[in-house]
Design a protein around this motif. Sequence first.
Motif, short mmCIF file in Angstrom:
data_model
loop_
_atom_site.label_atom_id
_atom_site.label_comp_id
_atom_site.label_asym_id
_atom_site.label_seq_id
_atom_site.Cartn_x
_atom_site.Cartn_y
_atom_site.Cartn_z
N LEU A 1 6.93 115.34 -14.53
CA LEU A 1 6.46 113.99 -14.18
C LEU A 1 6.65 113.02 -15.33
O LEU A 1 7.20 111.94 -15.17
CB LEU A 1 4.96 114.00 -13.84
CG LEU A 1 4.49 114.38 -12.48
CD1 LEU A 1 3.00 114.14 -12.36
CD2 LEU A 1 5.24 113.65 -11.40
N TRP A 2 6.12 113.40 -16.50
CA TRP A 2 5.99 112.44 -17.60
C TRP A 2 7.26 112.27 -18.41
O TRP A 2 7.37 111.31 -19.17
CB TRP A 2 4.80 112.82 -18.47
CG TRP A 2 3.58 112.92 -17.62
CD1 TRP A 2 2.86 114.03 -17.34
CD2 TRP A 2 2.96 111.86 -16.88
NE1 TRP A 2 1.83 113.73 -16.47
CE2 TRP A 2 1.87 112.41 -16.17
CE3 TRP A 2 3.23 110.50 -16.73
CZ2 TRP A 2 1.05 111.64 -15.35
CZ3 TRP A 2 2.40 109.74 -15.91
CH2 TRP A 2 1.33 110.32 -15.24
N GLN A 3 8.22 113.16 -18.26
CA GLN A 3 9.50 112.96 -18.94
C GLN A 3 10.48 112.20 -18.05
O GLN A 3 11.57 111.85 -18.49
CB GLN A 3 10.07 114.29 -19.41
CG GLN A 3 9.26 114.86 -20.56
CD GLN A 3 9.91 116.05 -21.21
OE1 GLN A 3 10.90 116.59 -20.74
NE2 GLN A 3 9.34 116.49 -22.31
N ALA A 4 10.08 111.93 -16.82
CA ALA A 4 10.91 111.14 -15.90
C ALA A 4 10.69 109.65 -16.20
O ALA A 4 9.64 109.25 -16.70
CB ALA A 4 10.52 111.44 -14.46
N ALA A 5 11.67 108.84 -15.87
CA ALA A 5 11.55 107.39 -16.07
C ALA A 5 10.42 106.81 -15.22
O ALA A 5 9.73 105.89 -15.64
CB ALA A 5 12.87 106.71 -15.74
N ASP A 6 10.22 107.37 -14.03
CA ASP A 6 9.18 106.89 -13.12
C ASP A 6 8.45 108.12 -12.54
O ASP A 6 9.00 108.82 -11.69
CB ASP A 6 9.81 106.07 -11.99
CG ASP A 6 8.81 105.54 -10.99
OD1 ASP A 6 7.62 105.97 -11.00
OD2 ASP A 6 9.19 104.69 -10.16
N PRO A 7 7.21 108.38 -13.00
CA PRO A 7 6.51 109.57 -12.52
C PRO A 7 6.23 109.56 -11.01
O PRO A 7 6.21 110.61 -10.38
CB PRO A 7 5.21 109.59 -13.32
CG PRO A 7 5.07 108.24 -13.89
CD PRO A 7 6.43 107.64 -13.99
N LEU A 8 6.07 108.40 -10.43
CA LEU A 8 5.83 108.32 -8.99
C LEU A 8 7.08 108.72 -8.21
O LEU A 8 7.01 109.46 -7.23
CB LEU A 8 5.37 106.92 -8.59
CG LEU A 8 4.02 106.52 -9.18
CD1 LEU A 8 3.81 105.03 -9.11
CD2 LEU A 8 2.91 107.27 -8.49
N GLU A 9 8.22 108.26 -8.68
CA GLU A 9 9.49 108.65 -8.06
C GLU A 9 9.75 110.14 -8.27
O GLU A 9 10.20 110.84 -7.36
CB GLU A 9 10.61 107.81 -8.68
CG GLU A 9 11.91 107.87 -7.94
CD GLU A 9 12.92 106.91 -8.55
OE1 GLU A 9 13.85 107.40 -9.22
OE2 GLU A 9 12.76 105.69 -8.36
N ALA A 10 9.41 110.64 -9.47
CA ALA A 10 9.59 112.06 -9.77
C ALA A 10 8.70 112.91 -8.86
O ALA A 10 9.13 113.96 -8.37
CB ALA A 10 9.27 112.34 -11.23
N PHE A 11 7.47 112.45 -8.60
CA PHE A 11 6.57 113.20 -7.73
C PHE A 11 7.10 113.18 -6.29
O PHE A 11 7.07 114.21 -5.61
CB PHE A 11 5.15 112.63 -7.79
CG PHE A 11 4.17 113.38 -6.93
CD1 PHE A 11 3.83 114.69 -7.23
CD2 PHE A 11 3.61 112.80 -5.81
CE1 PHE A 11 2.94 115.40 -6.43
CE2 PHE A 11 2.71 113.50 -5.01
CZ PHE A 11 2.38 114.80 -5.33
N ALA A 12 7.58 112.05 -5.82
CA ALA A 12 8.15 111.95 -4.47
C ALA A 12 9.33 112.91 -4.33
O ALA A 12 9.46 113.63 -3.32
CB ALA A 12 8.55 110.53 -4.15
N HIS A 13 10.19 112.95 -5.34
CA HIS A 13 11.34 113.85 -5.33
C HIS A 13 10.86 115.29 -5.34
O HIS A 13 11.38 116.14 -4.59
CB HIS A 13 12.24 113.58 -6.55
CG HIS A 13 13.33 114.59 -6.72
ND1 HIS A 13 14.46 114.59 -5.94
CD2 HIS A 13 13.45 115.63 -7.57
CE1 HIS A 13 15.23 115.60 -6.30
NE2 HIS A 13 14.63 116.26 -7.29
N PHE A 14 9.87 115.59 -6.16
CA PHE A 14 9.32 116.94 -6.23
C PHE A 14 8.80 117.38 -4.87
O PHE A 14 9.11 118.48 -4.39
CB PHE A 14 8.19 117.00 -7.27
CG PHE A 14 7.58 118.36 -7.41
CD1 PHE A 14 8.10 119.28 -8.29
CD2 PHE A 14 6.49 118.73 -6.64
CE1 PHE A 14 7.56 120.54 -8.42
CE2 PHE A 14 5.93 119.99 -6.75
CZ PHE A 14 6.48 120.91 -7.64
#
Length: 192
Positions: A174-187
């Motif tokens: 999450l936190w190494q992604a540019a956008d944690p919300l987008e990373a969570f949606a992708h996850f």
Amino acid sequence: MRVIAVSPESKYANEADVIVRLLQAGLMRYHVRKPSWTLADCAELLDAVPAEWHARISLHQHHVLAESYAVGLHYKDGMAVDHALLGGRICSRSLHRLDELETLLKQVDYAFLSPVFQSITKHAYGPSWMEADLAAALSGACAAKLYALGGITAANAARAMAYGFEGVVVHGSLWQAADPLEAFAHFRKEAA
């Protein structure tokens, strides 16, 4: 899949808003782990999150804040659970050894077992057990209370679940992604 997130250790811009948006997007719980933060820093973050979300937040430090906020409490490996503070709150702990599972899980609602995979945020930090030993340890009833932590990504979350974990804990992905919300949606999309 049940997913819990652990906060970044340092200050994160608009973290209160990110917490609410992650919870709205299906995150089960948000763990505030800020080892260098003061009690006032943690209280400020909780004040910025609407009270209706507090029941889905757990604190790793400054447990005394539970007297003022309806939050859960998380205990580090080796730390004694303070039953006087619990009062019906969600209680969790960190575990790092397979031989501790049966005994220590009896004291909490759930636990993180780590590291399940090679850590994303801590280099050279990986599992200290063989896969077969992990699978054997999780074949009992204790697995219903265990969440996999350490190196969890969309690519390996299903593998963690196949071991028998109740869910997974995301942190570095999450936190190494540019956008944690987008990373969570992708996850959520890829790991389902």
